[in-house]
Design a protein around this motif. Structure first.
Motif, PDB file in Angstrom:
ATOM      1  N   ARG A  49      29.912 -48.145 -67.478  1.00 30.24           N
ATOM      2  CA  ARG A  49      28.836 -49.060 -67.813  1.00 30.24           C
ATOM      3  C   ARG A  49      27.268 -48.965 -67.297  1.00 30.24           C
ATOM      4  O   ARG A  49      27.145 -49.224 -66.286  1.00 30.24           O
ATOM      5  CB  ARG A  49      29.481 -50.312 -67.620  1.00 30.24           C
ATOM      6  CG  ARG A  49      30.689 -50.733 -68.131  1.00 30.24           C
ATOM      7  CD  ARG A  49      30.506 -51.720 -69.204  1.00 30.24           C
ATOM      8  NE  ARG A  49      31.882 -51.236 -69.846  1.00 30.24           N
ATOM      9  CZ  ARG A  49      32.416 -52.514 -69.778  1.00 30.24           C
ATOM     10  NH1 ARG A  49      32.127 -54.016 -68.589  1.00 30.24           N
ATOM     11  NH2 ARG A  49      33.831 -53.273 -70.231  1.00 30.24           N
ATOM     12  N   PRO A  50      26.827 -48.444 -67.920  1.00 30.71           N
ATOM     13  CA  PRO A  50      25.517 -47.518 -66.580  1.00 30.71           C
ATOM     14  C   PRO A  50      25.074 -48.909 -66.147  1.00 30.71           C
ATOM     15  O   PRO A  50      23.844 -49.085 -65.654  1.00 30.71           O
ATOM     16  CB  PRO A  50      25.005 -46.235 -67.921  1.00 30.71           C
ATOM     17  CG  PRO A  50      25.277 -46.435 -69.236  1.00 30.71           C
ATOM     18  CD  PRO A  50      26.737 -47.556 -68.868  1.00 30.71           C
ATOM     19  N   ALA A  51      24.519 -49.977 -67.263  1.00 30.10           N
ATOM     20  CA  ALA A  51      23.468 -51.033 -67.349  1.00 30.10           C
ATOM     21  C   ALA A  51      24.036 -52.309 -66.106  1.00 30.10           C
ATOM     22  O   ALA A  51      23.414 -52.522 -65.264  1.00 30.10           O
ATOM     23  CB  ALA A  51      23.698 -52.112 -68.676  1.00 30.10           C
ATOM     24  N   ALA A  52      25.853 -52.152 -65.789  1.00 28.79           N
ATOM     25  CA  ALA A  52      26.082 -52.608 -64.084  1.00 28.79           C
ATOM     26  C   ALA A  52      25.620 -51.807 -63.269  1.00 28.79           C
ATOM     27  O   ALA A  52      24.814 -52.821 -61.758  1.00 28.79           O
ATOM     28  CB  ALA A  52      27.058 -52.457 -64.367  1.00 28.79           C
ATOM     29  N   VAL A  53      25.117 -50.313 -63.506  1.00 29.52           N
ATOM     30  CA  VAL A  53      24.740 -49.673 -61.783  1.00 29.52           C
ATOM     31  C   VAL A  53      23.122 -49.859 -62.223  1.00 29.52           C
ATOM     32  O   VAL A  53      22.786 -50.442 -60.868  1.00 29.52           O
ATOM     33  CB  VAL A  53      24.848 -47.933 -62.093  1.00 29.52           C
ATOM     34  CG1 VAL A  53      24.607 -47.504 -60.928  1.00 29.52           C
ATOM     35  CG2 VAL A  53      26.383 -48.248 -61.824  1.00 29.52           C
ATOM     36  N   ALA A  54      22.384 -50.137 -62.921  1.00 30.92           N
ATOM     37  CA  ALA A  54      21.017 -50.204 -63.200  1.00 30.92           C
ATOM     38  C   ALA A  54      20.916 -52.072 -62.915  1.00 30.92           C
ATOM     39  O   ALA A  54      19.661 -51.363 -62.082  1.00 30.92           O
ATOM     40  CB  ALA A  54      20.258 -50.101 -64.632  1.00 30.92           C
ATOM     41  N   GLU A  55      21.760 -52.801 -62.871  1.00 31.63           N
ATOM     42  CA  GLU A  55      21.631 -53.698 -62.428  1.00 31.63           C
ATOM     43  C   GLU A  55      21.184 -53.525 -60.426  1.00 31.63           C
ATOM     44  O   GLU A  55      20.317 -54.088 -60.165  1.00 31.63           O
ATOM     45  CB  GLU A  55      22.640 -54.419 -62.937  1.00 31.63           C
ATOM     46  CG  GLU A  55      22.139 -56.046 -62.427  1.00 31.63           C
ATOM     47  CD  GLU A  55      21.416 -56.704 -62.978  1.00 31.63           C
ATOM     48  OE1 GLU A  55      20.804 -57.376 -62.556  1.00 31.63           O
ATOM     49  OE2 GLU A  55      21.147 -56.188 -64.043  1.00 31.63           O
ATOM     50  N   VAL A  56      22.320 -52.616 -60.396  1.00 28.43           N
ATOM     51  CA  VAL A  56      22.197 -53.445 -58.933  1.00 28.43           C
ATOM     52  C   VAL A  56      20.927 -52.214 -57.992  1.00 28.43           C
ATOM     53  O   VAL A  56      20.549 -52.706 -57.011  1.00 28.43           O
ATOM     54  CB  VAL A  56      23.656 -52.747 -58.298  1.00 28.43           C
ATOM     55  CG1 VAL A  56      23.750 -52.580 -56.612  1.00 28.43           C
ATOM     56  CG2 VAL A  56      24.723 -53.184 -58.791  1.00 28.43           C
ATOM     57  N   LEU A  57      20.673 -51.341 -58.541  1.00 24.77           N
ATOM     58  CA  LEU A  57      19.896 -50.094 -58.435  1.00 24.77           C
ATOM     59  C   LEU A  57      18.996 -50.974 -58.665  1.00 24.77           C
ATOM     60  O   LEU A  57      17.608 -50.504 -57.264  1.00 24.77           O
ATOM     61  CB  LEU A  57      20.419 -48.666 -58.751  1.00 24.77           C
ATOM     62  CG  LEU A  57      21.234 -47.915 -58.636  1.00 24.77           C
ATOM     63  CD1 LEU A  57      21.007 -46.963 -59.353  1.00 24.77           C
ATOM     64  CD2 LEU A  57      22.232 -48.058 -57.725  1.00 24.77           C
ATOM     65  N   ALA A  58      18.057 -51.759 -59.748  1.00 19.41           N
ATOM     66  CA  ALA A  58      16.964 -52.047 -59.345  1.00 19.41           C
ATOM     67  C   ALA A  58      17.060 -53.400 -58.468  1.00 19.41           C
ATOM     68  O   ALA A  58      15.769 -54.027 -58.272  1.00 19.41           O
ATOM     69  CB  ALA A  58      16.972 -52.759 -60.776  1.00 19.41           C
ATOM     70  N   HIS A  59      17.571 -53.883 -57.840  1.00 20.60           N
ATOM     71  CA  HIS A  59      17.152 -55.191 -56.327  1.00 20.60           C
ATOM     72  C   HIS A  59      16.847 -54.056 -55.647  1.00 20.60           C
ATOM     73  O   HIS A  59      17.036 -53.027 -54.955  1.00 20.60           O
ATOM     74  CB  HIS A  59      18.527 -55.002 -55.805  1.00 20.60           C
ATOM     75  CG  HIS A  59      19.261 -56.133 -55.211  1.00 20.60           C
ATOM     76  ND1 HIS A  59      17.983 -57.799 -55.393  1.00 20.60           N
ATOM     77  CD2 HIS A  59      19.392 -56.561 -54.009  1.00 20.60           C
ATOM     78  CE1 HIS A  59      18.176 -58.374 -54.812  1.00 20.60           C
ATOM     79  NE2 HIS A  59      18.939 -57.437 -53.391  1.00 20.60           N
TER      80      HIS A  59
END
Length: 776
Positions: A470-480
């Motif tokens: 689920r790369p989008a979930a990782v991107a969501e947290v890294l984008a914080h």
């Protein structure tokens, strides 16, 4: 992105070819539960290709065979200390087994394997028979569902029809509607699409994307040198088709994981190849047929009759015996197992010789390049250059070419607000940099045996797993924005025990990503000031703790700690709040341990009364900016993710050349201590300029005073626009004062001789905006 650390002796990091001493390990099984299908797809390798062994096998798997299969899988996992294995229910069409039959299979697998290791259960289906009863069953047993769909109706019906010619497309779409429902969304694993150059690639891509899949698999149709794929018009039609999809996918910001492209990028960067289609990673997969026969990968059915068979059975042979056979061993040989043509090829580490089955030719067996060799080579040339251009951590100016702005986007930022597309491009560049920083933190984790070191290592492993699925979930947290601050802090010189505690925060980042993804996982979280921190989600207050970590579980059902589920009513749980801001919402983060910036003095947790004041003022500020400065409001909407409340008092300033504002966060003093709209514009201008400077140097690096002047002038450009459109004598006075200072600063910057060519163009853009005010 490869999150993994370099391997250390004595620690199993991954399953890779070695010197032959390590036992062959199997981490994935395809369990054939039904050997017939309700569709008659003309490109199906099971029924339409060389191997016709399905005719000699039972239609459905028996209960005794399931029990033997589960026993063998559990034995192997226990013997080799495997932490997780995957079992995919397959066919034919597995749903033909029916709900009762599937329940028996799932119950046996869960009861036998779950006590030994984590079991990732999946089913791959054509979707025709999927209904609420089956979805409820899969929810009960935590089974994720992958579905085959070849695109829009025209593309799908080219091959995927019922035997009487009827379309399967509406049936599959009904299944996907079910999987998108809130109660079943966590079951949705993704879509599998077989490529056909006769179909419109963009129409197929858009049709697949419209189904909101968590991931996509784009598969080359199975073929061999004996039966090559059709090549209408010659050339490399499969690379051309996939290349068009890749270009559109990249321009869309990679909205969904596409395993083929991600595999090539990962393999090119030295990471795992994510599957057997490309890359040099060993294939650690076995198939169990309905009669209990051990087989190699199903794709071999396209080579010749009996190609996947081993002659062994689950009743009589353990996994180790099957994995040691020459056939499975050949698929773990890496580079050395390829033919000379492949070994000498410049893209071999990306394509890995292609899928093993696609190399077959009568007379030479599998010692050939892939029948898709020209396409793989051409596709690698399109996909990989973006990865090669990506900056390594600390690469400096040489690495800035990975993300660039178009001249139009650059000029829109120079004029003040920036188009939303330009701000989004800056945000994407910032996300890439954060990923690189986090990967660098992961590659340098200490080897200590303490609780915090282990938490960091488990966090890294979990983050890698979530990123694959689920790369989008990782991107969501890294984008914080706080994630970039944390990573930068970890890479600065260590501060003994505090540095180790900071590194262990990686586990909290991973847990947040897993929660966003709805994935099941366990991980130890570090205790910081008596609390567990989950970035962008909240803090769980524990009070004084004897240990330095607390193991938690996450899943689609939420967070579990200290033996119970953490709910919104739990007095221990402090969530990160959000407030309306124009047409969107933003986080108001008064909890993150890394929310500080140079010059900021973050406030503590806001009381309910103070929070209500913040929420009301932010909503009002968003509405005013939308009404009075719509261009700046649109830019804020494209890039603002979090507001950090600050303590009252003037900021302590920002040193040019020091740590920058990550795009997406602004720090604001309490409402009532100054104009909230003006402060928002000022802080976001700082963040945009800092992000732009990462891509394009604007001022010579040794010129600290001009850099500070440029930052202040760019902030004043936005504030002046606010006062220019605000009625009243006080606003006119403020605007006149700011306008004069902006003109003076622009003249000084132009005459300083310290601007780079990009800097000169940027200042010219500011001058054009300020000059236009005189005519209004």
């Amino acid at each position: 992105m490869c999150w993994g650390r370099r391997k250390r002796p004595g620690r199993r990091c991954s399953i890779r070819p070695s010197d032959g001493a390590a036992p062959p390990l199997v981490t994935e099984y395809v369990l054939k539960v039904h050997n017939r299908c309700d569709l008659a797809c003309d490109h199906c390798y099971v029924y339409e290709h060389a191997d016709q062994s399905w005719r000699r096998k039972p239609r459905a798997i028996g209960g005794a065979t399931v029990r033997w299969a589960a026993r063998r899988i559990a034995e192997h996992a226990a013997a080799h200390g495997l932490g997780e294995i995957r079992v995919v229910l397959h066919g034919g069409e597995p749903l033909l087994l029916g709900a009762a039959g599937l329940r028996e299979v799932l119950a046996v697998l869960r009861s036998r394997v779950d006590p030994v290791c984590r079991l990732d259960l999946r089913v791959h289906t054509n979707g025709v028979l999927l209904d609420e009863t089956l979805c409820a069953l899969f929810d009960e047993y935590a089974v994720r569902v992958g579905v085959s769909l070849d695109g829009d109706r025209a593309a799908n019906d080219r091959h995927r029809r019922f035997a009487d010619g009827r379309s399967s497309h509406p049936h599959v779409r009904r299944a996907l509607e079910l999987l998108r429902r809130r109660e079943y969304r966590h079951l949705y694993a993704g879509l599998l699409c077989t490529v056909d150059p006769a179909n419109d690639p963009i129409a197929v891509y858009e049709a697949l994307l419209a189904e909101s899949p968590p991931s996509l698999d784009l598969l080359l149709p199975h073929a061999t040198w004996d039966h090559p794929p059709p090549r209408p018009g010659g050339g490399t039609p499969y690379a051309d088709w996939l290349g068009r999809v890749h270009a559109r996918w990249a321009s869309d910001g990679r909205p969904v994981a596409i395993r083929l492209f991600d595999s090539m990028l990962s393999a090119a960067a030295g990471g795992p190849s994510l599957g057997e289609s490309v890359g040099l990673d060993p294939v650690n997969l076995l198939v169990i047929e309905t009669d209990g026969g051990w087989e190699q990968a199903d794709s071999l059915k396209t080579a010749f009759d009996g190609a996947p068979e081993t002659g062994l059975n689950v009743r009589t042979h353990a996994v180790d015996a099957v994995a040691a056979l020459p056939g499975p061993a050949a698929r773990r040989g890496g580079l050395a197992a390829l033919c000379e043509t492949c070994r000498s090829c410049e893209v071999v580490r990306v394509c890995g010789g292609g899928l093993y089955a696609h190399r077959f030719r009568t007379g030479s067996g599998f010692a050939n390049p892939s029948v898709y060799c020209p396409d793989l080579k051409a596709l690698a040339g399109r996909v990989v250059p973006a990865a090669e251009a990506a900056p390594a951590p600390g690469a400096g100016a040489a690495g800035r070419a990975a993300h660039t702005l178009s001249p139009a986007d650059f000029d829109s930022l120079a004029r003040g607000p920036g188009d939303p597309a330009a701000v989004a491009a800056l945000a994407q560049a910032g996300l890439s940099l954060t990923r690189a920083l986090v990967a660098r933190v992961g590659s340098g984790l200490p080897d200590g045996a303490g609780e915090l070191e282990e938490a960091a290592r488990e966090g890294l492993a979990l983050l890698a797993r979530v990123d694959l699925e689920r790369p989008a979930a990782v991107a969501e947290v890294l984008a914080h924005p706080c994630t970039a601050v944390w990573a930068s802090r970890c890479l600065r010189p260590p501060r003994a025990a505090r540095a180790t505690l900071d590194l262990a925060h990686l586990a909290g980042i991973a847990a947040s990503a897993a929660l966003h993804a709805g994935m099941e996982a366990e991980v130890p979280l570090p205790v910081r000031d008596g609390s567990l921190h989950l970035p962008a989600l909240g803090v769980l207050r524990l009070g004084p703790q004897a240990g330095r970590t607390v193991r938690v579980s996450v899943s689609s059902r939420g967070l579990f700690a200290a033996g119970r589920r953490v709910t919104g009513q739990d007095p221990r749980w402090l969530p990160v709040r959000s407030a309306g801001f124009g047409a969107r919402t933003v986080l108001v983060d008064d909890l993150d341990a890394f929310r500080g910036r140079p010059g900021w003095r973050p406030a503590g947790r806001l009381s309910e009364n103070r929070w209500e004041g913040w929420r009301t003022c932010l909503e009002a500020a968003g509405k005013r900016l939308e009404q009075d400065t719509p261009a700046y409001a649109r830019a804020l909407g494209a890039g603002l993710r979090a507001v950090v409340p600050l303590r009252p008092g003037p900021p302590r300033g920002h040193r040019a050349g020091g740590p920058r504002h990550p795009l997406g966060a602004v720090g604001l003093a309490p409402p009532g201590t100054g104009g909230l709209e003006a402060a928002l514009l000022r802080e976001f201008q700082f963040a945009k300029l800092d992000a732009l400077t990462t891509l394009h140097g604007l001022v010579e690096v040794t010129s600290e005073a001009p850099a500070r002047t440029l930052r202040e002038t760019y902030a004043r450009l936005a504030q002046a626009e606010l006062w220019r459109v605000t009625p009243g004598a006080d606003a006119r006075t403020r605007f006149g004062r700011l306008s004069a200072r902006i003109h003076e600063a622009i003249d000084a910057l132009t005459a300083s001789g310290t601007l780079t060519p990009h800097g000169a163009r940027f200042v010219a853009g500011m001058r054009a905006t300020a000059g236009a005010w005189a005519g209004n």
